[in-house]
Scaffold this motif. Sequence first.
Motif, short mmCIF file in Angstrom:
data_model
loop_
_atom_site.label_atom_id
_atom_site.label_comp_id
_atom_site.label_asym_id
_atom_site.label_seq_id
_atom_site.Cartn_x
_atom_site.Cartn_y
_atom_site.Cartn_z
N VAL A 25 41.90 36.63 17.33
CA VAL A 25 40.64 37.27 17.66
C VAL A 25 40.90 38.74 17.99
O VAL A 25 41.91 39.07 18.62
CB VAL A 25 39.91 36.59 18.84
N ALA A 26 39.98 39.61 17.55
CA ALA A 26 40.12 41.04 17.79
C ALA A 26 38.96 41.53 18.65
O ALA A 26 37.83 41.05 18.53
CB ALA A 26 40.17 41.80 16.47
N PHE A 27 39.26 42.52 19.48
CA PHE A 27 38.30 43.05 20.46
C PHE A 27 38.11 44.54 20.21
O PHE A 27 39.04 45.25 19.81
CB PHE A 27 38.84 42.87 21.88
N VAL A 72 34.88 40.13 33.61
CA VAL A 72 35.03 41.42 32.94
C VAL A 72 33.98 42.41 33.44
O VAL A 72 34.30 43.57 33.76
CB VAL A 72 34.94 41.27 31.42
N ILE A 73 32.74 42.00 33.50
CA ILE A 73 31.67 42.91 33.92
C ILE A 73 31.87 43.34 35.37
O ILE A 73 31.69 44.50 35.72
CB ILE A 73 30.28 42.25 33.73
N PHE A 101 49.78 48.16 28.10
CA PHE A 101 49.26 47.05 28.88
C PHE A 101 49.51 45.71 28.19
O PHE A 101 49.94 44.74 28.82
CB PHE A 101 47.76 47.26 29.11
N MET A 102 49.24 45.64 26.89
CA MET A 102 49.44 44.41 26.12
C MET A 102 50.32 44.74 24.91
O MET A 102 49.84 44.85 23.78
CB MET A 102 48.09 43.82 25.70
N PRO A 103 51.62 44.93 25.14
CA PRO A 103 52.51 45.45 24.10
C PRO A 103 52.64 44.56 22.87
O PRO A 103 53.01 45.02 21.80
CB PRO A 103 53.86 45.60 24.82
N TYR A 104 52.33 43.28 23.01
CA TYR A 104 52.47 42.31 21.91
C TYR A 104 51.20 42.21 21.06
O TYR A 104 51.19 41.50 20.06
CB TYR A 104 52.77 40.93 22.49
N GLY A 136 40.03 45.88 27.19
CA GLY A 136 41.38 45.45 27.52
C GLY A 136 41.39 44.26 28.46
O GLY A 136 42.16 43.31 28.28
N MET A 137 40.53 44.29 29.48
CA MET A 137 40.46 43.19 30.43
C MET A 137 39.96 41.92 29.75
O MET A 137 40.46 40.82 30.01
CB MET A 137 39.54 43.56 31.59
N HIS A 138 38.99 42.06 28.86
CA HIS A 138 38.45 40.92 28.11
C HIS A 138 39.57 40.24 27.31
O HIS A 138 39.76 39.01 27.39
CB HIS A 138 37.35 41.44 27.18
#
Length: 384
Positions: A233-235, A24-25, A303-306, A252-254
């Motif tokens: 889990v939430a980001f 991610v970084i 990007f992550m519709p679900y 988003g990438m995480h």
Amino acid sequence: MERTNHMEYMEEMEVIPSMIMEQVISGMNLYDYEKYSAEDVKRALAKDIRSLEDFAALLSPAAEAFLEDMAMKAKEERMNHFGSSVYMFTPIYISNYCDNYCIYCGFNCHNIIRRVKLDEAAIEKEMKAIAKTGLEEILILTGESKKMSDVAYIGRACEIASKYFKMVGLEVYPMNVDEYKHLHACGADYITVFQETYNSDKYEKLHLEGHKRIFPYRMNAQERALMGGMRGVAFAALLGLDDFRKDAFAAGMHAYLIQKKYPYAEISFSCPRLRPIINNDKINPKDVHEAQLMQIMCALRLFMPYAGMTISTRERAEFRDNVIGIAATKISAGVSTGIGGHTEKQEEQGDNQFEIADTRNVDEVFAAIKEQGLQPVMNDYVYI
């Protein structure tokens, strides 16, 4: 004053075998949002399944001119995956003691505020009052002090919550796998962790003392929670602390990499903006305007519709009502960020973590969802 190295784990912190943080970084550091053109945005919008590169284009300044198109596409994706449902919940703060010195947070250990920790009777009283509103999901929060709010205390709060609610979430300090296992056994379903900013250099300047200063331990919290049995889990990044486009890309990438590694995990996002805090109303974010917040939320939805997505009471009621029909799937109601805020008078509470912008109660938010032509949902789980 010599400070702890923010990239080195403290003795009691569990290290897990994972390379997700490094990926991610690296990805965030390589992300040059100025390189994307209108054509890149159009290509991303035309796709049915979007890549990380498409997500990067949708977060870029070039995409600002396509916000209406993004919103229309996001609304389609939201309807395809969630229908007209909007999930309702409320947070409950049970303690505001904190051992961290985070310069942007009202709970920080050097801020002179009224500190309160609810006992079990007070927690149950609060939860009974919340349950009477019809809500069936609750999010338990504490300040980040393991000394004042240990794992056993949080676990007992989860057990009490399970008597009144079908979904129990946690937004507390990061823990080791066995501690997450204990809280899951006590009734917790999911955890939320704000990374605040994914820029480790900026993170070091903002977090001056306490366990929260340790960047990698916090960043790997969601993975440890899933290893501990949590269902979801939430980001989130706290938008405005640093370059909001890079932080949104990293969040988003995480989530994307966690989903690939743990395909069964329920993934969700929060998109909070920095808010003024008690004793410091001059804290202001780097310019993150509502249109840019909408862009971020639409980009995440495409990007992550679900993935689930929560819209915070940090935002105006009008904005929240608009975004639930486009990108967000979850909304809080009847919110107090103080301690004891659901049953006691304001002067008897512990102080608030930050100022909220939407003070509507559960009935008012319920009615607002219906006015948008959407369906308020208190719970969508059936336990067998």
